[in-house]
Design an enzyme around this catalytic site. Structure first.
Site, short mmCIF file in Angstrom:
data_model
loop_
_atom_site.label_atom_id
_atom_site.label_comp_id
_atom_site.label_asym_id
_atom_site.label_seq_id
_atom_site.Cartn_x
_atom_site.Cartn_y
_atom_site.Cartn_z
N ASN A 156 69.40 34.03 15.26
CA ASN A 156 68.06 33.42 15.17
C ASN A 156 67.01 34.29 14.48
OD1 ASN A 156 67.99 35.13 17.40
ND2 ASN A 156 66.42 33.93 18.41
N GLY A 237 76.33 38.82 27.12
CA GLY A 237 75.73 40.13 27.45
C GLY A 237 76.21 40.65 28.79
N GLU A 254 69.84 42.49 25.32
CA GLU A 254 68.64 41.65 25.29
C GLU A 254 69.13 40.20 25.32
OE1 GLU A 254 65.35 40.94 25.87
OE2 GLU A 254 65.65 43.06 25.42
N CYS A 288 64.21 33.72 21.79
CA CYS A 288 64.32 33.99 23.23
C CYS A 288 62.95 34.07 23.87
CB CYS A 288 65.16 35.22 23.49
SG CYS A 288 64.46 36.68 22.76
N GLU A 468 63.94 47.46 23.85
CA GLU A 468 63.98 47.67 22.41
C GLU A 468 62.56 47.99 21.94
OE1 GLU A 468 65.86 43.65 21.59
OE2 GLU A 468 67.04 45.02 20.37
C1 UN1 Z 1 60.30 36.95 18.76
O1 UN1 Z 1 60.11 36.19 19.67
O2 UN1 Z 1 59.49 37.06 17.88
O3 UN1 Z 1 66.64 36.70 20.22
C2 UN1 Z 1 61.51 37.78 18.67
C3 UN1 Z 1 65.44 36.57 20.32
C4 UN1 Z 1 64.63 37.79 20.68
C5 UN1 Z 1 63.70 38.16 19.60
C6 UN1 Z 1 62.52 37.30 19.61
N1 UN1 Z 1 65.49 38.89 20.99
O4 UN1 Z 1 64.91 35.51 20.12
#
Ligand code: UN1
Length: 498
Positions: A156, A237, A254, A288, A468
């Site tokens: 994504n 994960g 994450e 996310c 992170e």
């Molecule tokens: C964001 O929301 O700008 O996988 C980054 C994901 C998150 C990163 C989101 N680890 O959507």
């Protein structure tokens, strides 16, 4: 679909672009036009993963012994190249992942920000000194690389997430094996090309494409790999964390979210609606940190719903390459099927589907994985659509009697990634900040995103291991070594210190 004229992209191992041992490739298509193949990519297996890990192991001493400011010079060079290739990178994301071009540009900017931030660390990389309790002794800490690190990333954010793992990992002196999501290898190839062009020594960054289960597991199981940084689903994960624990491999994972916005009656409704709509339907809900729940105080519920539907109905669904498109297709057939299934589940569970819920047909809509922005009201807390991560343009709406009730609903999920409240009342805002179960808390702002010099990550099932980004990224990607030097040789015996 013809693949005869399609370019076949390769793995990058030990500084050379190479084919996978399987001799096989797989096609990747554009989610807005699923008969358009954008490239063929290597179907790698465990043997390729191990070869990449060996290449990383060989390159490690040279890179680890390169002074951090010299490592930083390579990152600064990569930043410059990315600035030059900005448009190409953004377009690559849109044709591969599907997100609107403006979002893709934001993503590339984010990758540039983290590379810049990590490069700056080359002239810090601080340890600390402190007085020793022993006479004539100097005590201090110093950072060392972890070794070979596996970087496993989702589809994504196919440039930004790899960048925010790779850049801090490189500045700390690690050698890497990068395994991007099987759906977005093209963006990964471009990112690796940039580091190659920047002069990163061969073997420091290796790329292998292919199915996650095979390649990812090989990295987790290989004793050559010292640590893993993973972003993806909570299921994968959790497995990765468990198998890494058996061999004491350091892990940063994450994972999912079920982020809620609380809307209190005193809030600036217009501003809140903007943030909620952007959070729920921006990037087609495939992030996310997306807003998947909104919890509205009773007093403004009806007014909010009316405006929410009105504003959502004005969103334009279409190909992310078109400048005026707000919501683009889902990234893959698999995502499309999952989201449609959840819309079915919500309806069966008895929630009120008050907006969207369909896949439009005709014209461009027949060529891609399009789903309308979708809103469910009358959602009960124990419904699956209230508890599970959908990862699509689906917003669930709840009513609350007040702040306490709203926080209870917000916290009543297994996830704890991001959260938001809209209110002008400082007392209520601080009550929320202190009790909401989320790693990232926003006041009067959407649940989305974050700045690269601040930590990113979640509580509960949303994440495990160090955060992170921010200074925490360097804590994850380095070992801290404590040094004691007795410069009078024998002070410790004489003084009988412990
Ligand atoms: C964001 O929301 O700008 O996988 C980054 C994901 C998150 C990163 C989101 N680890 O959507």
């Amino acid at each position: 679909m013809t693949t005869s004229e399609t370019t076949a992209y390769k793995n990058f191992i030990g500084g050379a672009w190479t084919t996978a041992d399987s001799g096989k490739t797989y096609p990747v298509t554009n989610p807005a036009s699923n008969t358009t193949v954008i490239g063929e990519f290597q179907t790698s297996g465990a043997s390729d993963a191990l070869r990449a890990a060996e290449a990383a192991k060989s390159a490690l001493p040279g890179w680890a012994n390169t002074p951090a400011p010299a490592r930083a010079a390579v990152l600064f060079k990569a930043l410059e190249i990315m600035r030059r290739r900005f448009d190409e990178m953004a377009r690559t994301i849109t044709i591969e992942e599907g997100k609107p071009l403006a979002d893709a540009q934001g993503e590339v900017k984010r990758a540039m920000n983290i590379i810049e931030y990590a490069a700056g660390e080359g002239r810090r990389m601080f340890g600390y000194t402190t007085p020793s309790e022993i006479p004539n002794t100097v005590a201090y800490t110093v950072r060392r690389p972890l070794g070979v690190v596996g970087i496993i990333t989702p589809w994504n954010f196919p440039i930004a997430i790899p960048a925010w793992k790779i850049a801090p990992a490189l500045i700390c002196g690690n050698a890497l094996v990068f395994k991007p999501a099987s759906g977005t290898p093209f963006s990964a190839v471009k990112l690796v090309e940039i580091f190659e062009e920047a002069g990163l020594p061969p073997g420091v960054l290796n790329l292998i494409t292919g199915p996650g289960s095979v390649v990812g597991n090989a990295l987790v199981e290989s004793p050559l790999v010292n640590a893993i940084s993973f972003t993806g689903s909570t299921e994968v994960g959790t497995d990765l964390y468990a198998s890494s624990a058996r061999v004491l491999k350091k892990v940063q994972a994450e994972m999912g979210g079920k982020n809620a916005v609380i809307l209190l009656a005193d809030a600036d409704l217009d501003k809140a609606l903007g943030g909620i709509i952007q959070g729920a339907f921006g990037s087609t809900g495939q992030r996310c940190t997306a807003t998947s729940r909104v919890i509205v105080e009773d007093a403004i519920y009806d007014e909010f719903m009316e405006q929410l539907i009105d504003r959502t109905s004005k969103l334009k669904l279409g190909n992310g390459m078109d400048a005026d498109v707000d919501v683009s297709p889902l990234a893959s057939k698999n995502q499309y099927d999952t989201v449609m299934e959840y819309i079915g589940i919500g309806t069966e569970e008895g929630a009120d589907l008050i907006f969207g819920g369909h896949s439009p047909s005709g014209g461009i809509f027949d060529e891609g994985y399009y789903i309308e922005p979708t809103i469910f009201a009358g959602v009960e807390q124990d419904m699956r659509i209230a508890q599970e991560e959908i990862f699509g343009p689906v917003l669930t709406v709840f009513r609350a009697s007040g702040l306490e009730d709203a926080i209870q609903i917000s916290n009543n999920v297994k996830f704890g990634l991001s959260s938001s409240i809209y209110t002008k009342d400082l007392t209520q805002a601080f009550e929320y900040i202190n009790t909401v179960e989320a790693g990232m808390v926003h006041v009067n702002a959407p649940t989305l995103g974050g700045e690269v010099h601040l930590p990113f990550g979640g509580l509960k099932s949303s994440g495990v291991g160090q955060r992170e980004q921010g200074v925490e990224a360097f804590d994850f990607f380095s070992e801290v070594i404590t040094v004691y030097i007795d410069h009078a040789a024998a002070a410790r015996q004489q003084a009988r210190f412990i």
